[in-house]
Enzyme design. Structure first.
Site, PDB file in Angstrom:
ATOM      1  N   ALA A 183      -3.556  17.760 -14.984  1.00  0.00           N
ATOM      2  CA  ALA A 183      -3.587  19.231 -15.003  1.00  0.00           C
ATOM      3  C   ALA A 183      -4.634  19.744 -14.027  1.00  0.00           C
ATOM      4  O   ALA A 183      -4.409  20.716 -13.296  1.00  0.00           O
ATOM      5  CB  ALA A 183      -3.865  19.750 -16.409  1.00  0.00           C
ATOM      6  N   ASP A 184      -5.800  19.100 -13.989  1.00  0.00           N
ATOM      7  CA  ASP A 184      -6.823  19.445 -13.000  1.00  0.00           C
ATOM      8  C   ASP A 184      -6.319  19.222 -11.582  1.00  0.00           C
ATOM      9  O   ASP A 184      -6.480  20.080 -10.698  1.00  0.00           O
ATOM     10  CB  ASP A 184      -8.078  18.588 -13.212  1.00  0.00           C
ATOM     11  CG  ASP A 184      -9.027  19.157 -14.250  1.00  0.00           C
ATOM     12  OD1 ASP A 184      -9.035  20.382 -14.443  1.00  0.00           O
ATOM     13  OD2 ASP A 184      -9.752  18.362 -14.866  1.00  0.00           O
ATOM     14  N   LEU A 185      -5.733  18.061 -11.342  1.00  0.00           N
ATOM     15  CA  LEU A 185      -5.323  17.705  -9.987  1.00  0.00           C
ATOM     16  C   LEU A 185      -4.212  18.624  -9.488  1.00  0.00           C
ATOM     17  O   LEU A 185      -4.260  19.107  -8.344  1.00  0.00           O
ATOM     18  CB  LEU A 185      -4.869  16.247  -9.939  1.00  0.00           C
ATOM     19  CG  LEU A 185      -5.934  15.208 -10.312  1.00  0.00           C
ATOM     20  CD1 LEU A 185      -5.332  13.817 -10.369  1.00  0.00           C
ATOM     21  CD2 LEU A 185      -7.094  15.241  -9.334  1.00  0.00           C
ATOM     22  N   GLY A 188      -5.585  22.032  -8.720  1.00  0.00           N
ATOM     23  CA  GLY A 188      -6.263  22.011  -7.424  1.00  0.00           C
ATOM     24  C   GLY A 188      -5.290  22.085  -6.268  1.00  0.00           C
ATOM     25  O   GLY A 188      -5.530  22.798  -5.285  1.00  0.00           O
TER      26      GLY A 188
END
Length: 421
Positions: A183-185, A188
């Site tokens: 989810a972070d990647l 980003g």
């Protein structure tokens, strides 16, 4: 030249989603200045991930440095300055830098930047062309906007853990997160796309804008075909997609199969990824079961999905009759999609990975030669940068302030005295 030469990015983000975005922009040639907290009596300073280890980078003396591998993996090609956003002088310095930037990236909780006088409205008044990107767990609006957002929780809330892992009726079933913070990647990467689109708009119109990126929004978007499965038919039919282990919800056979054990008796597995009916017929020929491709239950993918419970056990028995290397060679020769399941040692020794240059060696000031994963972007006219290893904390403070603001020794001393840097 690089694709984003001349673009200045003031990066006030920490941990992963924001730094992953700005690392990609730095790879493409942007001048990314990472703003980090100075060291203090109650804080080691810098991005939290600098201390997220072990493992830590080993220095020339053979001892661990303070640079965690986690931090090193998300901050190449950037410059680091220290600035204390909690003091008025530090806030004033950020406003001064933002007036000269093209992009401002932050991932503070909703409202924090407004308290510092560093919100979009404040900075836009100083720099109307500024592209301002906020990355939060849940976005700038909605009932959850004030919550802290973390990848793990968002994988659960956004449905990913409900469709990841072994089937609930089999041993090992139950909720499972993905092995990296996807989810972070993905947030980003979506932020990177949005920033470049906003820069294009600013070039045409002179107008900056606020980009509101949320981990939960991204996680919902990432549901892809399974999200569509539910909205198109599942909701009306009362069928909610669930965990399918290593199988595919819409394609059969598209999963991991156990094959014959190796010489030591160790279990072996391969991935079989049959994507269409022609590939299934080729697979059946290789497997010595050509009749399966002519069986009405299996000839077309839609029927293979419907009769999965009948077909898969037949294939499981066939797959166990031959070894891993034998299957891979035969399937690749027949152009049937397949592959091994590699551990990371095998990944980084793979000849294709090596040929594609997916490891780059950097010269780090504390360790000398240091290998890191490289950018996957390959561009013929404007290749990605490999200019700078991930920076030490505050390594470029004087350099950046002199370059962006014309700060001399007296100004730098005044900023230190005020607690800004």
């Amino acid at each position: 030249m690089n694709a984003l030469d001349g673009i200045r990015i003031l990066d006030c983000s920490r941990v992963l989603a924001g730094p992953w975005c700005t690392q990609t922009l730095a790879d493409l040639g942007a001048d990314v200045v990472k703003v980090e907290r100075p060291r203090g009596p109650d804080h080691p300073g810098g991005d939290d991930t600098r201390g997220w280890g072990p493992p830590f980078l080993r220095g020339r003396d053979g001892q661990d440095t303070a640079e965690a591998a986690y931090y090193l993996g998300a901050n190449r090609n950037k410059r680091s300055i220290t600035c204390d956003l909690s003091v008025p002088a530090g806030q004033a310095l950020i406003r001064e830098l933002a007036a000269r930037a093209d992009v401002f990236v932050e991932n503070y909780k909703v409202g924090d930047m407004a308290r510092y006088g560093l919100d979009f409205a404040e900075l836009r008044a100083l720099n109307p062309r500024l592209v301002y990107c906020s990355i939060t767990g849940f976005g700038q609006t909605g009932p959850y906007k004030d919550r802290a957002g973390y990848d793990y929780a968002v994988q659960g809330m956004g449905g990913l853990m409900s469709i990841t892992g072994e089937r609930d009726d089999l041993p090992g079933g139950g909720p499972q997160k993905v092995g990296v913070a996807v989810a972070d990647l993905f947030t980003g990467l979506y932020a990177t796309v949005a920033i470049q689109a906003a820069l294009r708009h600013a070039e045409r119109t002179g107008e900056g804008q606020h980009i509101d990126m949320a981990l939960l929004d991204t996680q919902v978007a990432m549901l892809a075909n399974l999200g569509a499965n539910y909205l198109v038919r599942g909701r009306a039919d009362g069928k909610v997609p669930g965990r399918a282990g290593n199988a595919h919800a819409n394609i059969v056979p598209y999963q991991v199969f156990e094959v014959a054990p190796d010489g030591s008796g160790q279990a072996q597995h391969i991935i079989l990824a049959v994507g269409n009916d022609g590939q299934f017929a080729k697979f059946c020929d290789v497997a010595g079961r050509p009749e399966l491709a002519h069986d009405e239950r299996f000839a077309r993918n839609q029927n293979r999905v419907r009769h999965r419970a009948v077909l898969v056990p037949l294939l499981e028995a066939v797959m166990k009759t031959r070894g891993k290397a034998d299957w891979l060679a035969a399937l690749e020769a027949a152009k049937v999609p397949c592959g091994p399941i590699n551990d990371l040692a095998e990944v980084f020794s793979d000849p294709q990975v090596r040929e594609r240059g997916m490891v780059h060696t950097w010269e780090h000031p504390l360790a000398g030669a240091m290998d890191l994963v490289a950018s996957p972007i390959k561009m013929s006219a404007t290749p990605v940068c490999n200019h700078r290893p991930p920076p030490l904390l505050g390594q470029h403070t004087e350099e950046v302030l002199a370059e962006w603001l014309g700060a001399d020794a007296a100004r730098l001393a005044q900023l230190r005295g005020s607690g800004a840097i």
